[in-house]
Design an enzyme around this catalytic site. Structure first.
Site, mmCIF file in Angstrom:
data_model
loop_
_atom_site.group_PDB
_atom_site.id
_atom_site.type_symbol
_atom_site.label_atom_id
_atom_site.label_comp_id
_atom_site.label_asym_id
_atom_site.label_seq_id
_atom_site.Cartn_x
_atom_site.Cartn_y
_atom_site.Cartn_z
ATOM 1 N N ARG A 1 11.816 -5.257 5.253
ATOM 2 C CA ARG A 1 11.440 -3.881 4.940
ATOM 3 C C ARG A 1 12.340 -2.825 5.586
ATOM 4 N NH1 ARG A 1 5.229 -2.057 5.201
ATOM 5 N NH2 ARG A 1 5.422 -2.097 7.453
ATOM 6 N N ARG B 1 11.405 -0.528 10.857
ATOM 7 C CA ARG B 1 10.377 -0.142 11.812
ATOM 8 C C ARG B 1 10.365 -1.090 13.009
ATOM 9 N NH1 ARG B 1 4.934 0.709 8.537
ATOM 10 N NH2 ARG B 1 4.208 -0.565 10.250
ATOM 11 N N LYS C 1 0.814 -1.219 0.000
ATOM 12 C CA LYS C 1 0.000 0.000 0.000
ATOM 13 C C LYS C 1 0.850 1.273 0.000
ATOM 14 C CE LYS C 1 -2.209 -0.402 3.824
ATOM 15 N NZ LYS C 1 -1.747 -1.678 4.367
ATOM 16 N N ARG D 1 -0.097 -7.898 13.744
ATOM 17 C CA ARG D 1 -0.657 -6.968 12.758
ATOM 18 C C ARG D 1 -1.460 -7.713 11.691
ATOM 19 N NH1 ARG D 1 4.587 -4.495 11.182
ATOM 20 N NH2 ARG D 1 3.510 -3.626 9.391
ATOM 21 N N ARG E 1 -9.563 1.255 8.644
ATOM 22 C CA ARG E 1 -8.946 -0.026 8.955
ATOM 23 C C ARG E 1 -9.893 -0.924 9.739
ATOM 24 N NH1 ARG E 1 -3.139 0.800 8.550
ATOM 25 N NH2 ARG E 1 -2.028 -1.076 9.181
#
Ligand code: ADP
Ligand code: ZN
Length: 217
Positions: free
Chosen positions: A127, A160, A13, A171, A88
């Site tokens: 990531r 992160r 996203k 998550r 969300r």
């Protein structure tokens, strides 16, 4: 034009929203980025969000909805906005619909970026994100030209804290239980456009732009 990007953590996203927003000259509002920015600045909002984000939980609706609606009330977004990471859950979606109804705005499309569950885990573990402009990279799929440095702005890349294995699992759990029901919600509203999120970044971006430009059925 108001576009919502929907998809699991790791579906791409954020990466795609940056690219597509630039191409279509849309503003990009990413709730996760806003929360991280607030934390970096040490504001009250940042403090409120921190403990939830660390655990991979959703920040409470009253905080999140207020923040987003404030952002959206800015007078001039020109061509429009991509909402990335909001709504969300169903209550957020309903709050957005209600606010838009009152303001005579409408969500034009919801782009659902679909990626297999197995691939999501891989993607999240590699990531890296720019500390300065938040552009995400991936160690193998989408590496920066210079290691540790952002292609766009030269900023420092970091991982992160909520990309650790345990938090990633939480998550994904939150996504499947709370966010995935929005696929049905927007399908019923005739707004959902599904895009295959697998493959080269540029190809996915092309598919998304095509979906956005396609006439509403
Ligand atoms: P990802 O999509 O990869 O999980 P984000 O940057 O969008 O990453 O979100 C990171 C975290 O920020 C979420 O796990 C959650 O704690 C918080 N957050 C972001 N958007 C929302 C939202 N709409 N409602 C509640 N919490 C949110
Ligand atoms: Zn950068």
């Amino acid at each position: 034009m108001y576009i919502v990007f929907l998809g699991a953590p790791g579906a791409g996203k954020g990466t795609q929203a940056v690219v597509v927003a630039q191409e279509l000259k849309l503003a990009h509002i990413a709730t996760g980025d806003l929360f991280r920015q607030a934390q970096a600045e040490g504001t009250e909002l940042g403090l409120q969000a921190k403990s939830y984000m660390e655990k991979g939980m959703l920040v409470p609706d009253e905080i999140t909805i207020k923040m987003v609606l404030e952002r959206l009330s800015a007078p001039d977004y020109g061509n429009g906005v991509i909402l990335d990471g909001f709504p969300r859950n169903l209550d957020q979606a309903k709050a957005l619909d209600k606010a838009f109804l009152e303001q005579g705005k409408t969500i034009n499309k919801v782009v659902y970026i679909k990626v297999d569950e197995g691939e999501l885990l891989d993607r999240l573990s590699g990531r890296w994100i720019c500390r300065n402009c938040q552009t995400p990279y991936h160690a193998t799929v989408n590496p920066p030209k210079v290691e540790g440095k952002c292609d766009r702005c030269g900023g420092e890349l970091y991982q992160r804290p909520d990309d650790t294995a345990e938090t990633v699992k939480e998550r994904l759990k939150v996504y499947f239980s709370q966010t995935a029901p929005l696929i049905d919600y927007y399908t019923r509203g005739g707004k959902l456009w599904e895009v295959d999120g697998k493959g080269e970044l540029a190809d996915v971006a092309k598919r998304i732009v095509a979906a956005i430009k396609e006439d509403n059925a």
